[in-house]
Design an enzyme around this catalytic site. Structure first.
Site, PDB file in Angstrom:
ATOM      1  N   GLN A 134     -41.159 -58.308   6.773  1.00  0.00           N
ATOM      2  CA  GLN A 134     -39.745 -58.086   7.104  1.00  0.00           C
ATOM      3  C   GLN A 134     -39.484 -58.458   8.562  1.00  0.00           C
ATOM      4  OE1 GLN A 134     -39.102 -53.934   6.299  1.00  0.00           O
ATOM      5  NE2 GLN A 134     -38.811 -54.213   4.106  1.00  0.00           N
ATOM      6  N   THR A 164     -36.948 -49.309  -3.648  1.00  0.00           N
ATOM      7  CA  THR A 164     -36.526 -49.579  -2.279  1.00  0.00           C
ATOM      8  C   THR A 164     -35.200 -50.302  -2.332  1.00  0.00           C
ATOM      9  OG1 THR A 164     -36.989 -50.963  -0.330  1.00  0.00           O
ATOM     10  CG2 THR A 164     -38.023 -51.618  -2.377  1.00  0.00           C
ATOM     11  N   THR A 208     -33.999 -52.183   0.606  1.00  0.00           N
ATOM     12  CA  THR A 208     -34.129 -53.387   1.430  1.00  0.00           C
ATOM     13  C   THR A 208     -34.763 -54.556   0.691  1.00  0.00           C
ATOM     14  OG1 THR A 208     -34.245 -52.087   3.461  1.00  0.00           O
ATOM     15  CG2 THR A 208     -35.138 -54.318   3.553  1.00  0.00           C
ATOM     16  N   CYS A 255     -30.712 -46.407   1.654  1.00  0.00           N
ATOM     17  CA  CYS A 255     -32.148 -46.458   1.962  1.00  0.00           C
ATOM     18  C   CYS A 255     -32.773 -45.326   1.176  1.00  0.00           C
ATOM     19  CB  CYS A 255     -32.390 -46.290   3.455  1.00  0.00           C
ATOM     20  SG  CYS A 255     -34.130 -46.050   3.878  1.00  0.00           S
TER      21      CYS A 255
END
Length: 232
Positions: free
Chosen positions: A52, A83, A85, A196
């Site tokens: 990331q 998740t 993201t 999140c």
């Protein structure tokens, strides 16, 4: 009951919440000693986080795609990517398997529609708040999405990675998050999307008058719906 493939470890703290929520909901619906049929592949989050940070999203997607394929070989009927993201690379993951991957943003949109919200504030990692891979899905559902200013975005990202991913819940961080939520309310937000999977460790609907959409919870319930759709 279908076999749920949990692709987790990002972080393992929120993956544990998925496992708990899914099994609690299956037992609530079916009673007795029923629990979910599931497999979990938990990746090393340090490796994914480094990808990331360096923008190596294609490599991260391929790594998660390999994990998803392992879940499919193990008998999973569908994949739950635990998740928010890493839904940035859901397309790559889907290309590695022949079974569905349940999108978290779609689960959030369904809950937002159920609550009849038109404007919501989004909290999450800097990637989720600042890039369009997540907000595009929300806005396509007719939702007006706002995010915090740059300074609180940076602090929320720090809280997630330096505290919540390590299982640390600090009262001062909770107070900070609630202040940011109030600022979003003043800007017109009717609700807050906890975009999140760790943020539900810090704040809940009991902490605010705003509607709170905890994406971990709604995604876990979506997984149960899918697993039990042909059970009855």
């Amino acid at each position: 009951m279908q076999m749920i493939g949990l692709l987790g470890g990002m972080s393992w703290e929120s993956s544990a919440l998925y496992y708990q929520l899914i099994n609690e909901e299956v037992n609530r619906r079916l009673g007795r000693l029923h629990s979910a049929r599931c497999l979990m592949y938990s990746v090393d989050f340090e490796e994914i986080e480094q990808m990331q940070a360096t923008g190596s999203w294609e490599e991260a997607g391929e790594r998660l795609g390999e994990a998803a394929a392992a879940l499919e070989r193990g008998g999973a009927d569908f994949i739950v990517l635990c998740t928010n993201t890493m839904h940035k690379v859901i397309g790559t993951i889907e290309g590695c398997v022949n079974i569905p991957v349940l999108p978290i943003a779609e689960a959030a949109v369904r809950e937002i529609r159920r609550q009849k919200l038109s404007r919501a504030g989004l909290l999450g990692t800097k990637y989720t708040m600042e890039e369009t891979f997540y907000t595009d899905g929300l806005r396509s559902g007719g939702l007006e999405v706002t995010v915090p200013d740059p300074e609180p975005r940076a602090e929320i990202n720090r809280i997630i990675f330096e505290e919540l991913c390590h299982g640390t819940v600090r009262p001062e961080s909770k107070s900070y998050m609630l202040r940011v939520m109030e600022q979003l309310k003043q800007a017109g937000a009717e609700g807050i999307i906890l975009g999140c999977t760790e943020l539900g460790m810090l704040v809940t609907s009991e902490d605010t008058e705003l509607s709170v959409i905890d994406t971990t919870r709604v995604h876990a319930l979506e997984a149960v719906n899918e697993a039990l759709k042909s059970y009855y």
